[in-house]
Design a protein around this motif. Structure first.
Motif, PDB file in Angstrom:
ATOM      1  N   LEU A 273      -0.750   0.824  14.700  1.00  0.00           N
ATOM      2  CA  LEU A 273      -1.835   0.757  13.732  1.00  0.00           C
ATOM      3  C   LEU A 273      -1.924   2.049  12.936  1.00  0.00           C
ATOM      4  O   LEU A 273      -2.100   2.032  11.710  1.00  0.00           O
ATOM      5  CB  LEU A 273      -3.163   0.484  14.436  1.00  0.00           C
ATOM      6  N   ALA A 274      -1.792   3.188  13.604  1.00  0.00           N
ATOM      7  CA  ALA A 274      -1.861   4.478  12.912  1.00  0.00           C
ATOM      8  C   ALA A 274      -0.787   4.574  11.824  1.00  0.00           C
ATOM      9  O   ALA A 274      -1.031   5.037  10.720  1.00  0.00           O
ATOM     10  CB  ALA A 274      -1.721   5.621  13.919  1.00  0.00           C
ATOM     11  N   ALA A 275       0.427   4.118  12.162  1.00  0.00           N
ATOM     12  CA  ALA A 275       1.512   4.137  11.168  1.00  0.00           C
ATOM     13  C   ALA A 275       1.191   3.235   9.983  1.00  0.00           C
ATOM     14  O   ALA A 275       1.426   3.581   8.821  1.00  0.00           O
ATOM     15  CB  ALA A 275       2.821   3.725  11.833  1.00  0.00           C
ATOM     16  N   ASP A 276       0.621   2.044  10.273  1.00  0.00           N
ATOM     17  CA  ASP A 276       0.257   1.129   9.206  1.00  0.00           C
ATOM     18  C   ASP A 276      -0.828   1.730   8.306  1.00  0.00           C
ATOM     19  O   ASP A 276      -0.757   1.627   7.072  1.00  0.00           O
ATOM     20  CB  ASP A 276      -0.248  -0.196   9.798  1.00  0.00           C
ATOM     21  N   LEU A 277      -1.823   2.367   8.913  1.00  0.00           N
ATOM     22  CA  LEU A 277      -2.910   2.936   8.118  1.00  0.00           C
ATOM     23  C   LEU A 277      -2.412   4.091   7.271  1.00  0.00           C
ATOM     24  O   LEU A 277      -2.883   4.287   6.137  1.00  0.00           O
ATOM     25  CB  LEU A 277      -4.056   3.388   9.021  1.00  0.00           C
ATOM     26  N   ARG A 278      -1.467   4.873   7.775  1.00  0.00           N
ATOM     27  CA  ARG A 278      -0.900   5.950   6.961  1.00  0.00           C
ATOM     28  C   ARG A 278      -0.179   5.377   5.739  1.00  0.00           C
ATOM     29  O   ARG A 278      -0.236   5.959   4.633  1.00  0.00           O
ATOM     30  CB  ARG A 278       0.046   6.807   7.790  1.00  0.00           C
ATOM     31  N   ALA A 279       0.494   4.263   5.919  1.00  0.00           N
ATOM     32  CA  ALA A 279       1.150   3.623   4.775  1.00  0.00           C
ATOM     33  C   ALA A 279       0.133   3.094   3.771  1.00  0.00           C
ATOM     34  O   ALA A 279       0.388   3.095   2.570  1.00  0.00           O
ATOM     35  CB  ALA A 279       2.054   2.487   5.272  1.00  0.00           C
ATOM     36  N   ILE A 280      -1.009   2.663   4.266  1.00  0.00           N
ATOM     37  CA  ILE A 280      -2.034   2.090   3.396  1.00  0.00           C
ATOM     38  C   ILE A 280      -2.744   3.161   2.589  1.00  0.00           C
ATOM     39  O   ILE A 280      -2.895   3.054   1.359  1.00  0.00           O
ATOM     40  CB  ILE A 280      -3.045   1.281   4.210  1.00  0.00           C
ATOM     41  N   VAL A 281      -3.207   4.229   3.260  1.00  0.00           N
ATOM     42  CA  VAL A 281      -4.043   5.224   2.567  1.00  0.00           C
ATOM     43  C   VAL A 281      -3.244   6.394   2.040  1.00  0.00           C
ATOM     44  O   VAL A 281      -3.780   7.220   1.288  1.00  0.00           O
ATOM     45  CB  VAL A 281      -5.181   5.733   3.494  1.00  0.00           C
ATOM     46  N   GLY A 282      -1.974   6.507   2.422  1.00  0.00           N
ATOM     47  CA  GLY A 282      -1.134   7.561   1.890  1.00  0.00           C
ATOM     48  C   GLY A 282      -1.311   8.901   2.588  1.00  0.00           C
ATOM     49  O   GLY A 282      -2.130   9.074   3.461  1.00  0.00           O
TER      50      GLY A 282
ATOM     51  N   ALA B 170       0.829  -1.205   0.000  1.00  0.00           N
ATOM     52  CA  ALA B 170       0.000   0.000   0.000  1.00  0.00           C
ATOM     53  C   ALA B 170       0.859   1.250   0.000  1.00  0.00           C
ATOM     54  O   ALA B 170       0.491   2.274  -0.578  1.00  0.00           O
ATOM     55  CB  ALA B 170      -0.924   0.007   1.213  1.00  0.00           C
ATOM     56  N   ALA B 171       2.018   1.191   0.653  1.00  0.00           N
ATOM     57  CA  ALA B 171       2.906   2.352   0.659  1.00  0.00           C
ATOM     58  C   ALA B 171       3.378   2.672  -0.750  1.00  0.00           C
ATOM     59  O   ALA B 171       3.481   3.833  -1.151  1.00  0.00           O
ATOM     60  CB  ALA B 171       4.102   2.085   1.570  1.00  0.00           C
ATOM     61  N   VAL B 172       3.659   1.623  -1.539  1.00  0.00           N
ATOM     62  CA  VAL B 172       4.054   1.841  -2.925  1.00  0.00           C
ATOM     63  C   VAL B 172       2.909   2.474  -3.702  1.00  0.00           C
ATOM     64  O   VAL B 172       3.093   3.403  -4.491  1.00  0.00           O
ATOM     65  CB  VAL B 172       4.475   0.501  -3.570  1.00  0.00           C
ATOM     66  N   LEU B 173       1.672   1.961  -3.467  1.00  0.00           N
ATOM     67  CA  LEU B 173       0.517   2.525  -4.151  1.00  0.00           C
ATOM     68  C   LEU B 173       0.312   3.980  -3.788  1.00  0.00           C
ATOM     69  O   LEU B 173       0.023   4.819  -4.631  1.00  0.00           O
ATOM     70  CB  LEU B 173      -0.742   1.725  -3.793  1.00  0.00           C
TER      71      LEU B 173
ATOM     72  N   GLN C  24      -8.425   1.206  -0.818  1.00  0.00           N
ATOM     73  CA  GLN C  24      -7.557   0.270  -0.098  1.00  0.00           C
ATOM     74  C   GLN C  24      -8.243  -0.328   1.122  1.00  0.00           C
ATOM     75  O   GLN C  24      -7.568  -0.760   2.061  1.00  0.00           O
ATOM     76  CB  GLN C  24      -6.269   0.985   0.344  1.00  0.00           C
ATOM     77  N   TYR C  25      -9.584  -0.381   1.116  1.00  0.00           N
ATOM     78  CA  TYR C  25     -10.279  -0.814   2.324  1.00  0.00           C
ATOM     79  C   TYR C  25      -9.893  -2.224   2.749  1.00  0.00           C
ATOM     80  O   TYR C  25      -9.824  -2.506   3.949  1.00  0.00           O
ATOM     81  CB  TYR C  25     -11.800  -0.736   2.153  1.00  0.00           C
ATOM     82  N   GLN C  26      -9.659  -3.125   1.826  1.00  0.00           N
ATOM     83  CA  GLN C  26      -9.342  -4.500   2.205  1.00  0.00           C
ATOM     84  C   GLN C  26      -8.096  -4.549   3.087  1.00  0.00           C
ATOM     85  O   GLN C  26      -8.058  -5.247   4.104  1.00  0.00           O
ATOM     86  CB  GLN C  26      -9.139  -5.370   0.965  1.00  0.00           C
ATOM     87  N   GLN C  27      -7.056  -3.793   2.712  1.00  0.00           N
ATOM     88  CA  GLN C  27      -5.827  -3.759   3.516  1.00  0.00           C
ATOM     89  C   GLN C  27      -6.055  -3.067   4.846  1.00  0.00           C
ATOM     90  O   GLN C  27      -5.573  -3.511   5.891  1.00  0.00           O
ATOM     91  CB  GLN C  27      -4.712  -3.035   2.753  1.00  0.00           C
ATOM     92  N   LEU C  28      -6.824  -1.974   4.811  1.00  0.00           N
ATOM     93  CA  LEU C  28      -7.124  -1.238   6.036  1.00  0.00           C
ATOM     94  C   LEU C  28      -7.861  -2.126   7.030  1.00  0.00           C
ATOM     95  O   LEU C  28      -7.531  -2.171   8.218  1.00  0.00           O
ATOM     96  CB  LEU C  28      -7.940   0.005   5.685  1.00  0.00           C
ATOM     97  N   SER C  29      -8.844  -2.856   6.552  1.00  0.00           N
ATOM     98  CA  SER C  29      -9.637  -3.717   7.426  1.00  0.00           C
ATOM     99  C   SER C  29      -8.796  -4.821   8.041  1.00  0.00           C
ATOM    100  O   SER C  29      -8.948  -5.140   9.222  1.00  0.00           O
ATOM    101  CB  SER C  29     -10.807  -4.322   6.641  1.00  0.00           C
ATOM    102  N   LEU C  30      -7.903  -5.411   7.247  1.00  0.00           N
ATOM    103  CA  LEU C  30      -7.064  -6.479   7.764  1.00  0.00           C
ATOM    104  C   LEU C  30      -6.169  -5.969   8.891  1.00  0.00           C
ATOM    105  O   LEU C  30      -6.044  -6.605   9.949  1.00  0.00           O
ATOM    106  CB  LEU C  30      -6.209  -7.079   6.642  1.00  0.00           C
TER     107      LEU C  30
END
Length: 439
Positions: free
Chosen positions: A430-439, A28-31, A401-407
């Protein structure tokens, strides 16, 4: 498959699950770095397109029609449109398998499916990846729908899915137990906890169950608790706000229930059906679940038939915040008969078809006036409560990116609810992970 609840707490998520989550976050970070174009790059043959004006036979791809209501609806359509018949294509019942097949066909630019029955959380992904086409809102009776469900069909200012089925969770309670104690169903968390702690054991019952196994159901249960406490995962502008006192309070409410025992440890392995079965056999005072449970546990011969009721979910100081479920109908970008596909969607979301969605399928309709129809409320007494729940509910984050966020969220929520980590310790990561997912 054996769906019996486990004898104790669910096992800690396996290392492979953690590696999958980290891999998704990394991808997701790449996306995010590539912006929208990165999402479009996943669309496979995105340059291919169907025929917006094409007419003829069409297919409706959906998860398994377990109540067989769609066959009757399509039979009526086919009788009226013999030159444009609709064929039902049933995919597996599990949502992740349905998603995989719809996404796989779309990514390949396949035209096998014309109309896609999408879970509301897939609308953004399919639109962003250009697998579905924007729809003209004037072609559909959106003004007659419940307003919150209409919002679940929009992405980036356009309508991509026409709401077909609505949904929001209800709190089921044992009316006989509360009546014997001279009490009303809870409207706040404090009342719920007190009754679950005191009334339930006095009647040989467990206090409360939701869906706390680490999957999408836990993501929804946890998001309801977080929002009820005033928190959220993402702000309106898409920024990550999950590391907040309110979010911590929501997760710790559920964790405290497991720790204190009014949520029994086996609930850590419950999905919808396990929790329904526990309530239906008379083992629970309270159950958080979807409307389909009402008739399942109220049927003749059920141990709790005539001994339960439903109310909206409670919150810290009053009504809680529900999360919208349901599905919407979208037109595949690769369909060669998109005019017929749009007409079929208009038919399936018409009032007469929506009436049968409820009466034949037992599923919540999207037409607002059906929730006040005297004949329907006599047959489905939960409709007024469900209408209130839907109107008060919010959508899950409408991001591609909801699928990744939900996981990521469900894994963190499970760690907290099961007592393996505190919310204070888990939410910064979790906050750091979600920032990588949604940009």
């Amino acid at each position: 498959m054996d769906n019996r609840p486990p004898d104790g707490p669910a096992p800690e998520p396996a290392p492979s699950r953690r590696r999958v989550t980290r891999a998704l976050v990394g991808g997701a970070a790449v996306l995010a770095a590539g912006g929208a174009s990165a999402w479009y790059g996943l669309a496979g043959r995105s340059e291919a397109a169907g025929d917006p004006d094409g007419v003829g036979p069409v297919t409706l791809a959906t998860g398994r029609d377990t109540t067989r209501y769609l066959r009757g609806l399509l039979a009526d359509w086919n009788a009226e449109h013999p030159d444009q018949p609709a064929e039902l294509v049933e995919l597996p019942e599990a949502a992740d398998e349905v998603h995989a097949q719809l996404a796989g066909e779309s990514a390949a630019g396949g035209s096998r499916f014309d109309v896609l029955n999408l879970d509301v959380v897939w609308t953004a992904e399919f639109a962003a990846r250009r697998w579905t086409v924007p729809l003209d809102e004037s072609d559909f009776a959106l003004d007659s729908f419940l307003p919150p469900v209409v919002r679940t069909g929009r992405y980036d200012g356009a309508l991509y899915a026409v709401p077909f089925v609505a949904n929001a969770a209800l709190l089921y309670y044992r009316s006989d137990v509360l009546a014997a104690a001279g009490e009303q169903p809870p409207t706040t968390w404090a009342e719920l906890v007190r009754q679950a702690r005191t009334l339930a054991p006095a009647h040989g019952l467990a206090g409360y169950a939701g869906q706390l196994s680490p999957y999408e159901g836990l993501a929804v249960n946890a998001l309801e608790a977080v929002r009820s406490a005033g928190g959220d995962l993402l702000a309106g502008d898409g920024s990550v706000v999950v590391d907040s006192p309110q979010a911590r309070a929501g997760l710790e409410f559920l964790a405290g229930g497991v720790r204190d025992g009014w949520i029994p440890p086996e609930v850590l392995g419950y999905r919808e059906e396990e929790s329904r079965e526990a309530f239906g056999r008379g083992g629970l005072l309270f159950l958080r679940n979807w409307p389909y449970v009402y008739h399942a546990v109220g049927a003749a011969g059920s141990p709790v038939a005539g001994r339960f009721g439903v109310v909206p979910l409670p919150g810290p100081n009053g009504p809680g915040s529900g999360v919208l479920g349901g599905s919407g109908l979208a037109v595949s970008r690769f369909s060669r008969r998109q005019r017929t596909a749009r007409a079929l969607i208009a038919y399936l979301t018409s009032r007469r078809a929506q009436y049968r969605v409820l009466t034949d399928g037992g599923l919540p309709p999207v037409w607002a006036d059906l929730y006040a129809d005297p004949d329907l409320t006599a047959r489905f007494p939960y409709l007024p409560v469900l209408r209130t729940a839907i109107l008060a509910a919010g959508a899950r984050p409408g991001v591609p990116q909801y699928q990744q966020l939900s996981l990521a969220f469900s894994e963190t929520a499970f760690e907290v609810v099961s007592g393996r980590r505190t919310a204070e310790a888990a939410l910064p990561r979790l906050a750091a992970d979600l920032r990588a997912i949604v940009g």
